[in-house]
Design a protein around this motif. Structure first.
Motif, mmCIF file in Angstrom:
data_model
loop_
_atom_site.group_PDB
_atom_site.id
_atom_site.type_symbol
_atom_site.label_atom_id
_atom_site.label_comp_id
_atom_site.label_asym_id
_atom_site.label_seq_id
_atom_site.Cartn_x
_atom_site.Cartn_y
_atom_site.Cartn_z
ATOM 1 N N ARG A 1 0.847 -1.198 0.000
ATOM 2 C CA ARG A 1 0.000 0.000 0.000
ATOM 3 C C ARG A 1 0.884 1.251 0.000
ATOM 4 N N LYS A 2 0.285 2.377 -0.349
ATOM 5 C CA LYS A 2 1.046 3.622 -0.408
ATOM 6 C C LYS A 2 1.523 4.028 0.982
ATOM 7 N N MET A 3 2.766 4.512 1.061
ATOM 8 C CA MET A 3 3.362 4.879 2.347
ATOM 9 C C MET A 3 3.282 6.388 2.567
ATOM 10 N N GLU A 4 3.298 6.782 3.832
ATOM 11 C CA GLU A 4 3.280 8.193 4.196
ATOM 12 C C GLU A 4 4.699 8.736 4.273
ATOM 13 N N ILE A 5 4.827 10.058 4.057
ATOM 14 C CA ILE A 5 6.119 10.725 4.224
ATOM 15 C C ILE A 5 6.125 11.397 5.587
ATOM 16 N N ILE A 6 7.079 11.010 6.433
ATOM 17 C CA ILE A 6 7.180 11.538 7.786
ATOM 18 C C ILE A 6 8.420 12.434 7.871
ATOM 19 N N ASP A 7 8.241 13.640 8.422
ATOM 20 C CA ASP A 7 9.377 14.542 8.631
ATOM 21 C C ASP A 7 10.001 14.244 9.987
ATOM 22 N N GLY A 8 11.130 13.543 9.976
ATOM 23 C CA GLY A 8 11.830 13.195 11.216
ATOM 24 C C GLY A 8 12.961 14.156 11.533
ATOM 25 N N LYS A 9 13.597 13.955 12.688
ATOM 26 C CA LYS A 9 14.709 14.827 13.108
ATOM 27 C C LYS A 9 15.889 14.726 12.151
ATOM 28 N N ASN A 10 16.088 13.531 11.589
ATOM 29 C CA ASN A 10 17.222 13.319 10.681
ATOM 30 C C ASN A 10 16.800 13.355 9.212
ATOM 31 N N GLY A 11 15.665 13.976 8.953
ATOM 32 C CA GLY A 11 15.192 14.065 7.575
ATOM 33 C C GLY A 11 13.920 13.266 7.355
#
Length: 690
Positions: free
Chosen positions: A622-632
C-alpha cells in the motif's frame, strides 16, 4: 510591410500562423512574408498594487483607508516579463505597419491587448479580429473583415471600469476587514453576494420543520386528480380528511368543463455557457471550472465548437447559410444526424435566429470541422455530445400533443384532471402515453376517493449547477468568470464542497455577519453589471461610474471602521509553535491541511497529517506516508509500521529499477544456455576415456 498580430495564447498564435503562412518559428513569435504572429500569456500586465502607489499603503493600517488614488496605472506581472519585452521589440520594428488585436473576442480579451498597447506605446494603426471559432475558415474570413480597434473602445472602457471597481472595493474592504478582525478576510462585489446566496439557502434548510399532510385524490379510470386547495399542505389532520371524504362521497360529481388544445413544443435553443455548466454538473458532477476547461479545449485545441464564453442561446440571421455545412460536419455523430445531413434538412426551430439576443457571441454550436472522436477524452466526448445533440434538435420537427384539462366538481370541491396524447414524437423520443379517459361534458362522476399521506421536504442545498443559475438570475459575474468566483470562494476557505452540494464554512458565515450589508445582497452588483454593460454600449460614462464607485468605497470602509461586531477565528488551534510559542492556525492547501504559526516574524509551518506518497510498502504494497523526522524525511506504512529511508536524487539514480532487475535476471538465467563450451566438453570426454 507587415502586420503584427497578438493572440492571447501560444496555441492560438500557432493556429493563426498556419493559416496566415507564418512558417518561420522563433522563440516568442512566428513570421511570414506579410505577418508576424506573437502572443500574450493571458494578462501580461495588471493594475498597480497599493504599495506601488504610496509608501503609506505598504503596511496594512486602518488609518490609511480608504485608498483612492488619482491614477492607478499598470505594471508588468511577474514571470511573464520576457514575453512583454519580446512584443515591444517586435512592435518597434521598422517593417511593422499595423497591429492586429487577435485576443479572445470579449471584455477581458480586449483588456489584455489594450494594456499591452499602452505599455509599449504603440502609435501606428490598430485593427481588431473578432471571430467565434478557431477553424481555418473562420480565421480566413475574420482577417478579410478586420475592423478598426476604435470600434471597440467602449468595450475596453467597460473592462477597465470593471478592473478598477474591483481594485477599489475589493482591496479596501478586504484590508479593512483583515486589519479590524486580525484574520485574512476576503470580500468583493461579486464573491460576497455569491457566498450569501449559498448561506441563504442553508438558513432556509435550518429553519425547516417537516410536517405531515394529507391530500384527497379522486380516481376516474386510470387517471387521478387532487383536491384543489389554496395551500396544498393545509390538511394535516387525518380524521378531518376522512370526514371530508365521507361528505364528498354522498353524491356523484359532475364534469363541468372540458378544454382541449393541440400543443407544439419545439426543441430547446442552443446552450450558453452557464446552462452547459449547470447541465454538466447535474449529469456528470462536473464543476463549473472543469466544464469551462473542457469546452475551451474543444474550441481551441480540437476546433470543433464555437467560442464557449457566451451568454447567448441564439444565432444571427446571417448564420443560416452556415447551418448545412455544420450539419455535414456532424453527420457521423449518430444515425439521426446522418439522415438529416443526407437530406440537407432545414432548421425547424426558427426562433433560434434572433439578432437582438446576440451581443458579443452567439450560442454554442459545432463548427464546420469534423471531430476526430478517437482524439477526444472521455470527458470531452460527453460535453461535445451535449452540444451536438442540442444542435441536431434544431433540425427536428416539434413534439406535438393533444392536451385535455377536465374540471370535476363535487359541490364546491374541485378536482382538475390533466391528460395528454402524443400525436407526433418529433425531437423527443416516443414515450408511453397512459390510456385517455373519455370525458363528456356534464357527465356524472362516481365518488372514488382515496387519502394520500405526504411529508413536506426542505429545499435542496445549492450545488454548483443551481448556484450558477442563481448567479445568472442576479447578474453576479459573467459566464466567463462565474466558475472562477466559485473556485476563489473555496480557495479562501469561505465555502466548501461537500459530496453533492456547496456549504458555507464557519469563517464564511462570520464574514457575512461582518461585511457591509450592501455587499451581501446582489442588488449593488446587479446595478454595477448593468452599468458596465451600458458603458460597453456607449450608454453610460466611464468617469461617472468611477466617481460613484469611489463614493461607495469610502462609505463601505467607514461602515467597517464603525462596526461593533466581534470575530472568532475558528482556524486558530490550541497547538503551540515549537519555535516561538505562538498559536498555530490550520489552513487548507492543495497538498492538504497544514499548521502555520500566527507569530508576525515566525515562518514555522508543518503538515497536519502526513503526506501520502506513491511509494509502496514492501510488505503490504500500500502507499506509504512521508514523515518529517529529526534526521530528515522517511517513508512509513501506517498499516504495518514498516519504515524506509528516502533516497536522495543521486541515490535514486544508482538504485536499480525493477525493469533493470528483470532484464539482468533474464540475461543471466537463460534455460538453454550451455554451462560449458563445446571444446571443454570434448576434452572432458577424452580424459574420461583414458
Amino acid at each position: 510591410m507587415k502586420q503584427l498580430i497578438l493572440a492571447e495564447k501560444p496555441s492560438v498564435a500557432k493556429d493563426l500562423s498556419k493559416v496566415l503562412g507564418a512558417k518561420e518559428k522563433h522563440k516568442s513569435y512566428y513570421e511570414g512574408p506579410n505577418v508576424i504572429v506573437t502572443w500574450a500569456l493571458g494578462h501580461l500586465l495588471g493594475l498597480k498594487m497599493p504599495e506601488d502607489l504610496n509608501n503609506d499603503w505598504q503596511s496594512w493600517k486602518m488609518e490609511t483607508l480608504p485608498m483612492i488614488p488619482k491614477k492607478i496605472g499598470i505594471k508588468p506581472l511577474p514571470k511573464t516579463g520576457h514575453q512583454l519585452k519580446a512584443i515591444k521589440q517586435l512592435a518597434s520594428r521598422k517593417d511593422v505597419s499595423e497591429f492586429v488585436i487577435a485576443t479572445d473576442a470579449g471584455r477581458e480579451g480586449e483588456l489584455v491587448a489594450r494594456w499591452i498597447l499602452e505599455w509599449i506605446r504603440f502609435d501606428k494603426p490598430v485593427k481588431r479580429l473578432w471571430i467565434s471559432s478557431q477553424t481555418d475558415k473562420a480565421i480566413k474570413t475574420g482577417f478579410s473583415q478586420l475592423k478598426s480597434a476604435k470600434e471597440y473602445d467602449a468595450l475596453y472602457d467597460s473592462a477597465l471600469a470593471r478592473a478598477k471597481a474591483d481594485w477599489l472595493v475589493g482591496l479596501n474592504v478586504t484590508r479593512a476587514l483583515t486589519v479590524k478582525y486580525e484574520d485574512n478576510l476576503s470580500a468583493g462585489r461579486v464573491q460576497t453576494p455569491t457566498l450569501a446566496l449559498v448561506r441563504s439557502r442553508e438558513k432556509q434548510i435550518e429553519r425547516f420543520v417537516a410536517q405531515s399532510y394529507y391530500q384527497i385524490e379522486l380516481a376516474v379510470g386510470q387517471q387521478k386528480a387532487t383536491l384543489v386547495q389554496k395551500n396544498p399542505y393545509a390538511l394535516t389532520d387525518k380524521t378531518q380528511a376522512l370526514a371530508q371524504i365521507q361528505t364528498l362521497s354522498k353524491e356523484n360529481g359532475q364534469a363541468t368543463s372540458i378544454k382541449e388544445k393541440t400543443k407544439k413544443e419545439y426543441a430547446p435553443l442552443l446552450y450558453d455557457l452557464t446552462e452547459l455548466q449547470q447541465e454538466a454538473n447535474a449529469r456528470y458532477g462536473f464543476s463549473a471550472k472543469k466544464t469551462l476547461s473542457i469546452v475551451q479545449s474543444l474550441y481551441e485545441f480540437h476546433k470543433i465548437v464555437s467560442y464557449p464564453r457566451t451568454d447567448s442561446k441564439y444565432l444571427t440571421q446571417d448564420m443560416k447559410a452556415t447551418m448545412d455545412e455544420r450539419l455535414q460536419a456532424v453527420a457521423d455523430f449518430s444515425a439521426q444526424a446522418k439522415s438529416l445531413a443526407k437530406t440537407h434538412a432545414n432548421i425547424q426551430q426558427m426562433s433560434v435566429f434572433n439578432d437582438a439576443k446576440v451581443s458579443d457571441h452567439h450560442g454554442l454550436l459545432p463548427t464546420e470541422q469534423r471531430a476526430r472522436y478517437e482524439k477526444l477524452s472521455n470527458d470531452e466526448s460527453k460535453i461535445y455530445q451535449m452540444i451536438v445533440t442540442r444542435f441536431i434538435g434544431l433540425f427536428l420537427p416539434p413534439h406535438v400533443t393533444r392536451q385535455q384539462t377536465i374540471t370535476v366538481h363535487f359541490g364546491k370541491a374541485e378536482f382538475i384532471f390533466r391528460q395528454q396524447e402524443i400525436l407526433e414524437s418529433g425531437f423527443k423520443e416516443s414515450k408511453h402515453t397512459e390510456p385517455l379517459v373519455e370525458f363528456v361534458d356534464k357527465m356524472s362522476v362516481k365518488p372514488d376517493f382515496s387519502l394520500k399521506k405526504g411529508l413536506t421536504t426542505p429545499p435542496k442545498p445549492l450545488n454548483e449547477g443551481t448556484l450558477l443559475g442563481q448567479m445568472e438570475k442576479f447578474h453576479l459575474g459573467t459566464p466567463a468568470t462565474r466558475a472562477e468566483i466559485i473556485e476563489k470562494l473555496i480557495k479562501s476557505e469561505l465555502m466548501e464542497r461537500t459530496t453533492n452540494a456547496l456549504a458555507v464554512s464557519k469563517k464564511g458565515k462570520q464574514l457575512l455577519e461582518l461585511v457591509n450589508p450592501s455587499l451581501v445582497t446582489p442588488d449593488l452588483t446587479k446595478k454595477w453589471e448593468e452599468q458596465l454593460e451600458a458603458i460597453a454600449t456607449k450608454k453610460y460614462s466611464l468617469t461617472q461610474f468611477m466617481n460613484e464607485i469611489e463614493v461607495e468605497t469610502t462609505q463601505l470602509v467607514k461602515e467597517i471602521k464603525q462596526s461593533q461586531a466581534t470575530y472568532q477565528d475558528f482556524s486558530l488551534t490550541q497547538k503551540k509553535c515549537p519555535d516561538c510559542g505562538s498559536l498555530l492556525r490550520e489552513k487548507n492547501t492543495r497538498d492538504g491541511k497544514i499548521y502555520v504559526c500566527t507569530g508576525d516574524s515566525c515562518s514555522y509551518r508543518r503538515r497536519k497529517d502526513p503526506k501520502v506518497s506513491n511509494h509502496r510498502c514492501p510488505q503490504c504494497h500500500r502507499k506509504m506516508e512521508i514523515i518529517d523526522g529529526k534526521n530528515g524525511a522517511f517513508f512509513r506504512c501506517k498499516f504495518d509500521g514498516t519504515t524506509e529511508k528516502m533516497l536522495d536524487k543521486q541515490a535514486k539514480k544508482k538504485k536499480m529499477t525493477k525493469h533493470e532487475e528483470r532484464r539482468l535476471v533474464k540475461k543471466y538465467s537463460q534455460a538453454d544456455e550451455p554451462e560449458e563450451s563445446p571444446l571443454a566438453a570434448a576434452l572432458k570426454a577424452a580424459l574420461n576415456q583414458e
